[in-house]
Design a protein around this motif. Structure first.
Motif, PDB file in Angstrom:
ATOM      1  N   THR A   8       0.832  -1.201   0.000  1.00  0.00           N
ATOM      2  CA  THR A   8       0.000   0.000   0.000  1.00  0.00           C
ATOM      3  C   THR A   8       0.871   1.257   0.000  1.00  0.00           C
ATOM      4  O   THR A   8       0.599   2.210  -0.745  1.00  0.00           O
ATOM      5  N   LEU A   9       1.917   1.267   0.810  1.00  0.00           N
ATOM      6  CA  LEU A   9       2.827   2.413   0.822  1.00  0.00           C
ATOM      7  C   LEU A   9       3.547   2.564  -0.513  1.00  0.00           C
ATOM      8  O   LEU A   9       3.753   3.690  -0.987  1.00  0.00           O
ATOM      9  N   LEU A  10       3.923   1.467  -1.101  1.00  0.00           N
ATOM     10  CA  LEU A  10       4.581   1.511  -2.401  1.00  0.00           C
ATOM     11  C   LEU A  10       3.678   2.140  -3.442  1.00  0.00           C
ATOM     12  O   LEU A  10       4.083   3.030  -4.185  1.00  0.00           O
ATOM     13  N   VAL A  11       2.454   1.693  -3.490  1.00  0.00           N
ATOM     14  CA  VAL A  11       1.512   2.216  -4.476  1.00  0.00           C
ATOM     15  C   VAL A  11       1.153   3.652  -4.177  1.00  0.00           C
ATOM     16  O   VAL A  11       1.044   4.480  -5.090  1.00  0.00           O
ATOM     17  N   ALA A  12       1.027   4.010  -2.908  1.00  0.00           N
ATOM     18  CA  ALA A  12       0.563   5.352  -2.539  1.00  0.00           C
ATOM     19  C   ALA A  12       1.647   6.421  -2.669  1.00  0.00           C
ATOM     20  O   ALA A  12       1.331   7.562  -2.997  1.00  0.00           O
ATOM     21  N   PHE A  13       2.913   6.072  -2.432  1.00  0.00           N
ATOM     22  CA  PHE A  13       3.953   7.098  -2.390  1.00  0.00           C
ATOM     23  C   PHE A  13       5.044   6.925  -3.441  1.00  0.00           C
ATOM     24  O   PHE A  13       5.392   7.879  -4.138  1.00  0.00           O
ATOM     25  N   VAL A  14       5.586   5.748  -3.542  1.00  0.00           N
ATOM     26  CA  VAL A  14       6.750   5.544  -4.397  1.00  0.00           C
ATOM     27  C   VAL A  14       6.367   5.569  -5.867  1.00  0.00           C
ATOM     28  O   VAL A  14       7.054   6.193  -6.683  1.00  0.00           O
ATOM     29  N   ALA A  17       5.678   9.143  -7.132  1.00  0.00           N
ATOM     30  CA  ALA A  17       6.925   9.898  -7.166  1.00  0.00           C
ATOM     31  C   ALA A  17       7.768   9.499  -8.369  1.00  0.00           C
ATOM     32  O   ALA A  17       8.362  10.353  -9.035  1.00  0.00           O
ATOM     33  N   ALA A  18       7.811   8.225  -8.674  1.00  0.00           N
ATOM     34  CA  ALA A  18       8.567   7.760  -9.839  1.00  0.00           C
ATOM     35  C   ALA A  18       7.965   8.298 -11.131  1.00  0.00           C
ATOM     36  O   ALA A  18       8.693   8.683 -12.053  1.00  0.00           O
ATOM     37  N   VAL A  19       6.658   8.355 -11.220  1.00  0.00           N
ATOM     38  CA  VAL A  19       5.996   8.888 -12.407  1.00  0.00           C
ATOM     39  C   VAL A  19       6.292  10.373 -12.561  1.00  0.00           C
ATOM     40  O   VAL A  19       6.566  10.855 -13.667  1.00  0.00           O
ATOM     41  N   ILE A  20       6.272  11.117 -11.475  1.00  0.00           N
ATOM     42  CA  ILE A  20       6.561  12.557 -11.530  1.00  0.00           C
ATOM     43  C   ILE A  20       7.994  12.804 -11.992  1.00  0.00           C
ATOM     44  O   ILE A  20       8.248  13.663 -12.834  1.00  0.00           O
ATOM     45  N   VAL A  21       8.948  12.057 -11.450  1.00  0.00           N
ATOM     46  CA  VAL A  21      10.343  12.218 -11.853  1.00  0.00           C
ATOM     47  C   VAL A  21      10.517  11.864 -13.323  1.00  0.00           C
ATOM     48  O   VAL A  21      11.209  12.569 -14.071  1.00  0.00           O
ATOM     49  N   TYR A  22       9.889  10.796 -13.769  1.00  0.00           N
ATOM     50  CA  TYR A  22      10.004  10.380 -15.168  1.00  0.00           C
ATOM     51  C   TYR A  22       9.429  11.437 -16.109  1.00  0.00           C
ATOM     52  O   TYR A  22      10.045  11.797 -17.108  1.00  0.00           O
TER      53      TYR A  22
END
Length: 60
Positions: A8-14, A17-22
């Motif tokens: 859940t934390l992976l889906v909610a935060f990481v 964030a990875a999509v925004i950086v990409y």
């Protein structure tokens, strides 16, 4: 239970964030990257940027 919380934390935060950086990297890919004080050419690049900034001020 711990696995569910971690996923859940992976889906909610990481993942967002990875999509925004990409996406921001794709938007700014045409801009040349300037080293921030690292590498052999950092001092030379810094000096060139200072000279260019002074020339820009003189022309304005």
């Amino acid at each position: 239970m711990n696995t569910i919380v971690l996923v859940t934390l992976l889906v909610a935060f990481v993942l967002p964030a990875a999509v925004i950086v990409y996406r921001s990297d794709r938007r700014t890919s045409h801009i040349s990257r300037v080293p921030f004080g690292f590498g052999a050419d950092a001092d030379r690049i810094h000096d060139e940027l200072v000279v260019l900034n002074l020339r820009r001020r003189d022309c304005a």
